[in-house]
Structure formats: structure tokens, C-alpha cells
Design an enzyme around this catalytic site. Structure first.
Site, PDB file in Angstrom:
ATOM      1  N   LEU A 128     -19.405   2.915  -5.453  1.00 25.10           N
ATOM      2  CA  LEU A 128     -20.595   2.761  -6.288  1.00 25.10           C
ATOM      3  C   LEU A 128     -21.870   2.821  -5.458  1.00 25.10           C
ATOM      4  CD1 LEU A 128     -21.704   2.031  -9.167  1.00 25.10           C
ATOM      5  CD2 LEU A 128     -21.705  -0.353  -8.403  1.00 25.10           C
ATOM      6  N   TYR A 136       0.834  -1.202   0.000  1.00 27.29           N
ATOM      7  CA  TYR A 136       0.000   0.000   0.000  1.00 27.29           C
ATOM      8  C   TYR A 136       0.872   1.256   0.000  1.00 27.29           C
ATOM      9  CZ  TYR A 136      -4.287  -2.656   1.013  1.00 27.29           C
ATOM     10  OH  TYR A 136      -5.347  -3.510   0.960  1.00 27.29           O
TER      11      TYR A 136
END
Length: 328
Positions: free
Chosen positions: A217, A53
Site C-alpha cells: 500500500l 510458508y
């Protein structure tokens, strides 16, 4: 804050896991520190990261950021149940990826240095390595646990049969084995209901849901796009899925509006209501998003709303686990 056991272990973790993918990348370091401090103050004791990350700056950057946060003291490290991951390549060299014993141990040592800590609470295999024998994987993990560098071992992005195969191999060695599986799970992506969740429940493995809002979303994507405030929604998995699910997402946002509820909170509440799910892995960029996720903890969706969500975002096949999902 609500707490629960991590799978079949006695370890207590918050019902919300703070994912760190955005920290230091979409949020500045001072803002990331403030966000982690606030999460900890509000009882979130479960943090998740991965060795790669922060790759937008350099691989390992996010672990380094966490290490600087821990270095501030105040019991930060002692209070946090910390998970990180191993598998993805950290360089172009052939032994700097996968789940060989060499890479597992070297990756753990490197993560410990970056994280500025002596131990990792949950060391997760970020993906199955089809070239690595389970005997080799468990030998390395046993070594790390005996050395006190790792407390528990988890998996991520495993199929149901990988969980079963890995756990059976661990049990033959009388090793605790896999205690958690981190899978993508949300209203749009429900494949884990077929076999991953049933396998996890059979073996006492905690299920951690990454991307519980499918990259934004399910967090009011259409409204944000119309307002020009979309960030994650305008790119990646959310943008691709929106093309396929626009009608369902529009109906979802309309349903949330009729209930007077925030779409992100409904999406998270749905994930937390699923049998076998220990915690969603949230990825807030700011305090407002953190507050929204924590409010979802208190939200109980009525049966009729759950049924309507199933209509908008149908489960795979006939619903439920396999083989009934696809057979009589």
C-alpha cells in the site's frame, strides 16, 4: 550495511531482515537463490521464514527451498542469522499446531530437516497460544537450546502483556526468554506503539516490523494501479486498506514525489526511524525491490517530513504509549 544487536543479546543482525514469504511462490527458485545470494553479498545476514510458508504449494516449501540454497555451501548457512516460526497448523491433526511442548519440539525437528541445518538461530512463536502454560512453553524451549538446536527464542504477533507475562515466567526459570517480537508495523498500522513497543523496550526485546509497507500500500500503490503494474497492491491487506485510506495514500504519494523520493523507500525509512525498531522484515520479489529496501537504510527523513507523515497517518489516540495515548 548497518548492524545492530538483536535486543539485549550480543547477536549482531543487519538493520534489514530478508523475509522469504515470496520466495519460490512469487519468485522462481533460481530467482530466489539469486536474490538471497545478492542480499548476502550486500551484507544482509538476517533471514526470516516460517514453517508454513510456501503453503500455496505445500506447507514447509519455503524452508525446503532455503535448505536447498544452504546446501550449495560457500558459507551460506554460517553467515546467515536464520529465524523460523512455530504455531500454525501443519496438518489437521490436533497436536500439529499451537505451543504445546510436543508440538514445539516436533516442529523444530521438522524445520531442521527441511532447512538442511543443525540449528535455528531464532525460533519464534508465531502467535500466542492461550491454552499453553508458560511453564510448558519454556520447558520445551529450554530443551531445544540445551540440545543446541535453537540459539534464541522470539515471539510474533504478541500483545504487550503477553511479552511481559512470558518474560517474567522465563526469568523465574533463569532462562533468557524472549529476545525479539515480530509485529505488523507501518504508517497505516501503528497499534504496537501503544504497548508492544514499550513492553519490548522495557524487557530488551528487539522489535521486527513485518509488512512495513502494508502489503505494498505504501510502495506507490495508486501509481502502480494506474500503470497496471500492481501485484500485491491489488490484493489482500493493501487492497482492503486502500478503500479506507485512498485520500491519505494519494497525499503520501504526492509528498514523496515533491521530495523526489520513492514511496517504498520513504515507508521503510519511517519504520527504521522508530524508537525500538531493530529491523523491518522486507519481502522483495526481485532485485529491484531489494535494492530499494537497501537504499532506504541511508535515508534520513527530516523532522518536518516526519511531522507531515503523522498528519497523513495519525498515531492511535493521542500518540505515543498507553495510557497517555488514551488518557490524560
Amino acid at each position: 550495511m548497518q548492524y545492530t544487536a538483536l535486543g539485549r543479546t550480543a547477536l549482531q543482525v543487519s538493520r534489514v531482515c530478508l523475509g522469504t514469504l515470496n520466495l519460490g511462490v512469487r519468485a522462481s527458485e533460481p530467482d530466489s537463490f539469486a536474490l538471497m545470494d545478492t542480499a548476502l553479498d550486500r551484507g544482509v545476514n538476517f533471514f526470516d521464514t516460517a514453517n508454513q510458508y510456501g503453503w500455496q504449494k505445500h506447507k514447509g516449501y519455503t524452508e525446503e527451498l532455503l535448505g536447498r540454497w544452504f546446501a550449495q555451501g560457500g558459507g551460506r548457512r554460517e553467515k546467515v542469522v536464520l529465524g523460523t516460526k512455530v504455531f500454525n497448523p501443519m496438518s489437521d491433526w490436533p497436536n500439529d499446531s499451537g505451543l504445546s511442548a510436543r508440538h514445539i519440539i516436533a516442529s523444530c525437528e521438522a524445520s531442521l530437516r527441511r532447512l538442511n541445518t543443525d540449528w535455528i538461530d531464532l525460533f519464534q512463536m508465531h502467535h500466542v497460544d492461550r491454552q499453553a502454560p508458560w511453564e510448558e512453553v519454556w520447558q520445551a524451549m529450554e530443551t531445544l537450546t540445551l540440545q543446541g538446536k535453537v540459539r534464541y527464542v522470539g515471539s510474533s504477533n504478541f500483545a504487550g502483556w503477553h511479552i511481559a507475562e512470558g518474560q517474567e515466567a522465563a526469568e523465574r526459570r533463569r532462562f533468557l526468554g524472549i529476545v525479539s517480537e515480530q509485529s505488523v508495523y507501518n504508517l497505516v498500522t501503528r497499534h504496537v506503539e501503544l504497548e508492544v513497543i514499550p513492553a519490548s523496550r522495557r524487557y530488551g526485546v528487539a522489535v521486527l516490523a513485518w509488512s512495513p509497507l502494508h502489503g505494498g500500500l505504501l510502495g506507490g500503490a495508486l501509481r502502480k494501479l494506474a500503470d497496471g503494474t500492481a501485484v500485491k497492491t491489488a490484493q489482500g491487506r493493501a487492497a482492503q486498506a486502500l478503500d479506507r485510506h485512498r485520500e491519505a495514500v494519494a497525499s503520501y504519494e504526492k509528498l514523496c514525489d515533491s521530495l523526489g523520493l520513492d514511496p517504498a523507500e520513504v515507508g521503510l525509512a519511517w519504520v527504521m526511524s522508530r524508537p525500538g525498531v531493530t529491523a523491518p522484515v522486507i519481502g522483495p520479489r526481485d532485485l529491484a525491490q531489494l535494492d530499494s529496501a537497501l537504499r532506504a537504510l541511508e535515508l534520513r527523513l527530516p523532522d518536518e517530513v516526519l511531522a507531515e507523515l503523522d498528519v497523513l497517518f495519525p498515531p492511535v489516540g493521542n500518540g505515543g504509549p498507553g495510557p497517555e495515548a488514551w488518557a490524560w
